[in-house]
Motif scaffolding. Sequence first.
Motif, mmCIF file in Angstrom:
data_model
loop_
_atom_site.group_PDB
_atom_site.id
_atom_site.type_symbol
_atom_site.label_atom_id
_atom_site.label_comp_id
_atom_site.label_asym_id
_atom_site.label_seq_id
_atom_site.Cartn_x
_atom_site.Cartn_y
_atom_site.Cartn_z
ATOM 1 N N TRP A 40 95.885 41.194 10.242
ATOM 2 C CA TRP A 40 94.784 40.566 10.954
ATOM 3 C C TRP A 40 95.330 39.502 11.901
ATOM 4 O O TRP A 40 96.459 39.045 11.765
ATOM 5 N N LYS A 41 94.523 39.115 12.856
ATOM 6 C CA LYS A 41 94.837 37.978 13.705
ATOM 7 C C LYS A 41 94.045 36.781 13.193
ATOM 8 O O LYS A 41 92.908 36.931 12.755
ATOM 9 N N PRO A 42 94.655 35.586 13.242
ATOM 10 C CA PRO A 42 94.019 34.416 12.624
ATOM 11 C C PRO A 42 92.878 33.858 13.464
ATOM 12 O O PRO A 42 92.901 32.706 13.915
ATOM 13 N N VAL A 43 91.863 34.682 13.664
ATOM 14 C CA VAL A 43 90.714 34.256 14.458
ATOM 15 C C VAL A 43 89.466 34.966 13.948
ATOM 16 O O VAL A 43 89.521 36.123 13.527
ATOM 17 N N ALA A 44 88.353 34.251 13.962
ATOM 18 C CA ALA A 44 87.040 34.811 13.668
ATOM 19 C C ALA A 44 86.126 34.424 14.825
ATOM 20 O O ALA A 44 86.491 33.616 15.688
ATOM 21 N N TYR A 45 84.927 34.998 14.832
ATOM 22 C CA TYR A 45 84.025 34.756 15.953
ATOM 23 C C TYR A 45 82.643 34.373 15.446
ATOM 24 O O TYR A 45 82.153 34.907 14.446
ATOM 25 N N ARG A 46 82.007 33.435 16.185
ATOM 26 C CA ARG A 46 80.723 32.892 15.773
ATOM 27 C C ARG A 46 79.542 33.593 16.413
ATOM 28 O O ARG A 46 78.397 33.212 16.167
ATOM 29 N N ARG A 47 79.790 34.621 17.210
ATOM 30 C CA ARG A 47 78.705 35.417 17.797
ATOM 31 C C ARG A 47 79.104 36.889 17.778
ATOM 32 O O ARG A 47 80.289 37.228 17.818
ATOM 33 N N SER A 48 78.090 37.751 17.763
ATOM 34 C CA SER A 48 78.367 39.192 17.729
ATOM 35 C C SER A 48 78.943 39.688 19.045
ATOM 36 O O SER A 48 79.714 40.649 19.062
ATOM 37 N N ALA A 49 78.548 39.065 20.153
ATOM 38 C CA ALA A 49 79.135 39.378 21.462
ATOM 39 C C ALA A 49 79.782 38.092 21.968
ATOM 40 O O ALA A 49 79.204 37.370 22.799
#
Length: 398
Positions: A271-280
């Motif tokens: 995995w890459k050490p990033v997440a996202y707070r929106r679906s787009a």
Amino acid sequence: MAAVKKRSCRVSSLIFLFSVFSSCESLFSGRETFKRKLSVELNPGMLSPPGGDLLHVKAVGDNDTLHFLFCSQGAPTLLLVHTNTTSSTVKVNWTQFLDRNISGGLKVEPESSILSSNAVVFSRLLEYDDVNDTAEATSDLFPPYELQNVSWSRLNLSGSTALLCSVAATFTNGSLCLQLSVFESGGRGPHWPRLLHNANSSQLGVWLDGVLPRATRSRFLLELQAVGGAYPLNRVEVVRSIDDEFTPSIFKVSQWVSVNSSSDVSGFIQWKPVAYRRSAPALEDATPCRHSEPRRLSGEAAAAASGLIRAFYTEPETFGLNVSFGLAGEPFYNSTKFLSWTVLVGVGSPPIDSFSPLVLAIMAVGLGTPMILLLLGAVCVCIRKRAAASSMAYEPIN
């Protein structure tokens, strides 16, 4: 002097030609052409088993087979079995499988053909109140969401992609979803983080959508358990890169790997050490994530949490880690009530990111243009020097 300039011209020409050749070779080499033939079967031998679904995706190569098994009996689990034959099959004894007391409910036959097996269990979702905005889960943890106790929907299939979501009663006003994608060949996901995959890997997307937090400053952690036989996934390697073309601002990739007796990597979770707070998401919706070091856990506990682990493994070797989302100063989950993270699961060595053809072309132009100018300048100097030398020669006397 003219001879020296002539040698300089030749050297510049050779360097330029070597640069162009190397760039062209990089552009067209390394492109994966290997493909697997995929077949999808939901609940083999059973129409609609109680307690959750079992998905089997069979990926047949030239002389081997990958069996991807995704199950919602208990905690969501992905099992990947690699065999050295194209004729291996999955056999399910549904009585034993649903009983969940003894192993042997699921077998890959012939058992002698199995090269490796690894599984990842999504065991718990943890929430804590980050009152002091430290992004450190200490004593302010809420009671965890035990994913083995979550009520899951039926798997929603679309080709070799399967979507699994919690039902409304589990989380308040929202859901936790997992989406599995199995690939017949190499490529990249269409959405950030756009992980590079090959025919030996699958991708799992995990997202929390609309769930009401239990505090205004809530942050989350996800507990993963890696289960294997002789060579479980037992260490995490962090690989650095100078390219963030496909995942802007991210220059690292984390790899939870299994190493066999010959020091070869036989399986991985990447995995890459990033997440996202929106679906787009836009770039500002990215949030960093961190992982703890893997630690050995009880194999019996993993088997009790996952029906698939109980059915396949007799003595599972288990390691676990937590992935935490957000850093100090980052917005809290309450800001968007959405959080997504993506992971790759496969056999063999993890895919390695490289520069795209577009970047290589830009680099070739950027490096090649000055070299062409230098070459042309050297040629002009050579011509002028030779012309000057010929004009200074003695004229014959009549």
